[in-house]
Motif scaffolding. Sequence first.
Motif, PDB file in Angstrom:
ATOM      1  N   ASN B  35       0.806  -1.126   0.031  1.00 41.86           N
ATOM      2  CA  ASN B  35       0.026  -0.075   0.080  1.00 41.86           C
ATOM      3  C   ASN B  35       0.879   1.231  -0.137  1.00 41.86           C
ATOM      4  OD1 ASN B  35       0.713  -0.058   2.577  1.00 41.86           O
ATOM      5  ND2 ASN B  35      -1.318  -0.483   3.288  1.00 41.86           N
ATOM      6  N   ASP B  36       2.219   1.251  -0.078  1.00 44.82           N
ATOM      7  CA  ASP B  36       3.019   2.087  -0.232  1.00 44.82           C
ATOM      8  C   ASP B  36       4.065   2.084  -1.081  1.00 44.82           C
ATOM      9  OD1 ASP B  36       4.037   4.682   0.493  1.00 44.82           O
ATOM     10  OD2 ASP B  36       5.020   3.948   2.007  1.00 44.82           O
ATOM     11  N   ASP B  37       4.659   3.142  -1.874  1.00 47.93           N
ATOM     12  CA  ASP B  37       5.586   2.976  -3.041  1.00 47.93           C
ATOM     13  C   ASP B  37       6.918   2.366  -2.076  1.00 47.93           C
ATOM     14  OD1 ASP B  37       6.706   3.301  -5.364  1.00 47.93           O
ATOM     15  OD2 ASP B  37       6.338   5.236  -5.417  1.00 47.93           O
ATOM     16  N   PRO B  39      10.204   3.030  -0.756  1.00 45.04           N
ATOM     17  CA  PRO B  39      11.132   4.631  -0.351  1.00 45.04           C
ATOM     18  C   PRO B  39      12.765   4.211  -0.957  1.00 45.04           C
ATOM     19  CG  PRO B  39       9.840   3.995   1.444  1.00 45.04           C
ATOM     20  CD  PRO B  39       9.565   2.661   0.660  1.00 45.04           C
ATOM     21  N   SER B  48      11.046   0.999   5.884  1.00 44.64           N
ATOM     22  CA  SER B  48       9.478   0.414   5.973  1.00 44.64           C
ATOM     23  C   SER B  48       9.776  -1.028   5.584  1.00 44.64           C
ATOM     24  CB  SER B  48       8.773   1.246   5.085  1.00 44.64           C
ATOM     25  OG  SER B  48       9.324   0.890   3.635  1.00 44.64           O
ATOM     26  N   THR B 212       7.607   5.131 -10.350  1.00 44.66           N
ATOM     27  CA  THR B 212       7.248   5.806  -8.991  1.00 44.66           C
ATOM     28  C   THR B 212       5.837   5.796  -9.202  1.00 44.66           C
ATOM     29  OG1 THR B 212       9.015   7.496  -9.441  1.00 44.66           O
ATOM     30  CG2 THR B 212       7.451   8.083  -7.874  1.00 44.66           C
ATOM     31  N   GLY B 213       5.298   5.358  -7.934  1.00 45.59           N
ATOM     32  CA  GLY B 213       3.909   5.168  -7.678  1.00 45.59           C
ATOM     33  C   GLY B 213       3.145   4.044  -8.291  1.00 45.59           C
ATOM     34  N   GLU B 214       4.015   3.265  -9.062  1.00 43.68           N
ATOM     35  CA  GLU B 214       3.458   2.005  -9.403  1.00 43.68           C
ATOM     36  C   GLU B 214       4.119   0.758  -8.976  1.00 43.68           C
ATOM     37  OE1 GLU B 214       1.802   1.075 -13.796  1.00 43.68           O
ATOM     38  OE2 GLU B 214       3.976   1.302 -13.766  1.00 43.68           O
ATOM     39  N   VAL B 238       3.619  -4.260  -6.482  1.00 43.13           N
ATOM     40  CA  VAL B 238       2.534  -3.216  -7.070  1.00 43.13           C
ATOM     41  C   VAL B 238       1.911  -2.586  -6.125  1.00 43.13           C
ATOM     42  CG1 VAL B 238       0.374  -3.432  -8.242  1.00 43.13           C
ATOM     43  CG2 VAL B 238       1.897  -5.319  -8.722  1.00 43.13           C
ATOM     44  N   VAL B 239       1.933  -1.292  -6.362  1.00 43.48           N
ATOM     45  CA  VAL B 239       1.442  -0.293  -5.472  1.00 43.48           C
ATOM     46  C   VAL B 239      -0.067  -0.043  -5.681  1.00 43.48           C
ATOM     47  CG1 VAL B 239       1.373   2.287  -4.536  1.00 43.48           C
ATOM     48  CG2 VAL B 239       3.644   1.016  -5.229  1.00 43.48           C
ATOM     49  N   ALA B 240      -0.835  -0.325  -4.542  1.00 45.24           N
ATOM     50  CA  ALA B 240      -2.466  -0.557  -4.679  1.00 45.24           C
ATOM     51  C   ALA B 240      -2.902  -0.194  -3.245  1.00 45.24           C
ATOM     52  CB  ALA B 240      -2.852  -1.688  -5.386  1.00 45.24           C
ATOM     53  N   GLU B 241      -3.800   0.744  -3.244  1.00 47.41           N
ATOM     54  CA  GLU B 241      -4.470   0.899  -1.913  1.00 47.41           C
ATOM     55  C   GLU B 241      -5.393  -0.280  -1.550  1.00 47.41           C
ATOM     56  OE1 GLU B 241      -8.168   2.208   0.079  1.00 47.41           O
ATOM     57  OE2 GLU B 241      -8.162   1.642  -1.995  1.00 47.41           O
TER      58      GLU B 241
END
Lengths: 311, 531
Positions: B35-37, B39, B48, B212-214, B238-241
């Motif tokens: 749920n987070d990129d 870092p 993290s 970034t963000g993906e 995979v970044v996804a909420e």
Amino acid sequence: MKPFCRLILTRFAIAIVTIFCVATVTFFLMKSIPGDPFQDEKGVPEECLKHLRQYWGLEDPLSVQYLRFVKSIFCFDFGPSLKYPAVTVNDIIHQGFPISALLGLEALLIAIPFGMLLGIISAMNHRKFKDSLFRFISVLGVSTPSFVIATLLQFVFAFYLSLFPVARFGTFWHTVLPSVTLAIGPMAMISRLLRASMLDVFNQQYVFTAYAKGLSSGQIIRVHILKNAILPILSYLGPVTTNVLVGSFVVERVFAIPGLGSWFVMGVLNRDYPVIGGLTCFYSMVLITIHSILDLFHVFLDPRVKIDATR
Amino acid sequence: MLLRFVGLLSCLFCLVSCQKNEEANSSKVVRISSNDDIPSIDPRRARSLASVNAVHFLFEGLTRKATDGSIECAACDNFQVSDDKTLYTFHLKKLFWSDGTPLSAHDFAYSWKMTLDPTFKTANAHELFVIQHGKDCWEKKLPAEQLGIRVIDEQTLEVKLEKPLSYFPELLTCHFFYPVSKKWFSTHPEAKELSFDKPPSNGPFKMKSHRTGEGIVLEKNRHYWDKESFHIDSVAIVVAEDSTALCLFEKGELDWTGSPISTLPPDAVAHLKEQKKINFCPCAGTSFIRVNCTKAILPQQVRKAFFYAIDRQGIVEHVLHGDHLVAQKFIPPCMLPNVSCEQGQIPQASALFEKALGDLNLEKGAFANLSLIFIPCDVTQKMAQVVQQNFKDAFNIDLKVEACESKIFYERIQKLNYDLALGSWVADFNDPINFLNVFKEKNNGTNNTGWENEPYKALLERSSYISDREERNQLLANGEKIIMEEYPILPIYHYTFKYLQQGRVKGMRLSSFGTIELRGAVLLQQKTTGT
């Protein structure tokens, strides 16, 4: 100098002053929020935190930090993010903005024609069934928050009916649901604005004259009504275009789109000063550019607005 | 006009989508949601869990955890320990980085020395203070040459510790002891840390792409020494909420969602449990309430009464759907079992509190402004409400519950500007010391309760000299008992990891420290369906 060139030059000067003001306010606001960018759930010892703050220049006097920030704006180089040090703010903008802008353009492509269509039909059928129906739809569109629309569309069209991909970015089909979500609010607003301003224009004498001349409804709407009624929409389009172009936090989170929108919120939550500062300045640059373009349109569309008047 | 707009749009679309989709052949990729990129993928800087997991896929230290949880040699063939247990000599395997360059002892030495270099920015520096003169070098009191790291030859590394540390081999499995390629940094002098742009790695996978963000895509490292144990060609984070990740999982577009690097939406848990889709795994983590021990109204007797008043069973059953373990002690049983600590009993709480008020000459009115702070999320919100009700029932105190945004929360607990605060701790490596060190010193960054206890500190110091596991655990159990008599924290529950895994992935495991293990895992070539 030609008035047109003078207009552009004045606009440019005003833009620079505005960006400078925005940057100053942003800088002092973000510095005044409590919280340390490097503290996390694992706990960082005080001396380590101090080291990190020194490294990133956060221990310097505020004036030095401010000057560094102003310099970074003029060079358009905001440096690396504090939370994601392997990427720079410029990378974030470079990678995220095209994606957000694409969704935004798609959204505008849906919102403007359909919004106008609904507005025209509503106005033409004033106080009739169609008018009430479209007004109901547009009130619904304006007042439903985008996270509700996004989740609803995702559930119905992607999850339940499997017509579109659930989320993420890749093909054209991935962009459909997010751009529809983005479009619904502005579409409803445009239809309401256009309806109201068209009803105003309807009562103008030159419209009666046009009818008396025996022109067809289509011609009257196109030539006499729409051209005058469209002005309020033009001023509404400024902020809306900027908003949809730079992306929305909610839509990008729900559809897992790697755009720019979520960085605005995440930057503040992480106290990621370069991200907050960089993105705010970028946002204001986009906003000012779009406003200036729309102002030029205004000049061309409305002969009453003299170029000199904008001085 | 419209035509031009459509044209512009399609051009833009082509531009944006012409970036290659690296995980297009999804049948060979294991896709994990976060749920987070990520870092950072620099092992020296990862903090993290998302970062730690990525680093864990990409790099490997001198030792690693075997599938049975024991410690085995990884980058080294073997190591010797001196009689005084402070000098470790590691003999490295003949290894290569993913770009084909040889990996040597210099890389390890370079990586660790950089972490302890005061000009290098990392929040992990203090983790390496166990190395002789580590702290002094970092504080610039001694030159870097004095650091207890010596490269004997290309394949031999000597590490001198500040004091004997029986769990040092265990500690070496942590990411901050992984190496980075010295050569890469010498050819990239401007780089301050590993970028996402395909840096060489020495673990089972190497970097393939990042957006970034993906998220990131990793592919198998053909130069990895134990590549036969890894049957998976590629991994994507995979970044996804959270709820989006669940939808993607249900549609077969993800292979793993939930713990450790994302969360299952709390509202969906009950339904998923009914369908028997959720996998559980014990986590070496505990949720507790920190008590500000510097406040005059919160001495040991009052803290004890508070500990008794909390309805842990109720919280676990009703707030957490019964998925976690009630905690009557600090260290999770999967790490240090069989320690008998005093059990909190709700009916006695009131009497304890009245007695404490009498002994200390305190009025109930002094607790009028007592507050509990927490970072708002679905679970903490409800937990705080339960504790509020417990305090009302047991002591007739109106506890104020106060949701704080995370950064403000950390600042407040660090500055001891609170009364009670929800908190948690998850271990990095398998040794109880990892938990006990949290409260060893007042100012170590993790304590944040103002509590310090000399016998406790002495006991922890002594424990590092003992190499016999049984004896050491006994000593550490005594340490835990001190905490559970003093109550700087009020344990509530021990975490359990909850995750969903597609049936097509076999053998993928989760360690109790929150790292996903792909060793031995296979991807069955079938159409994806939920488990």
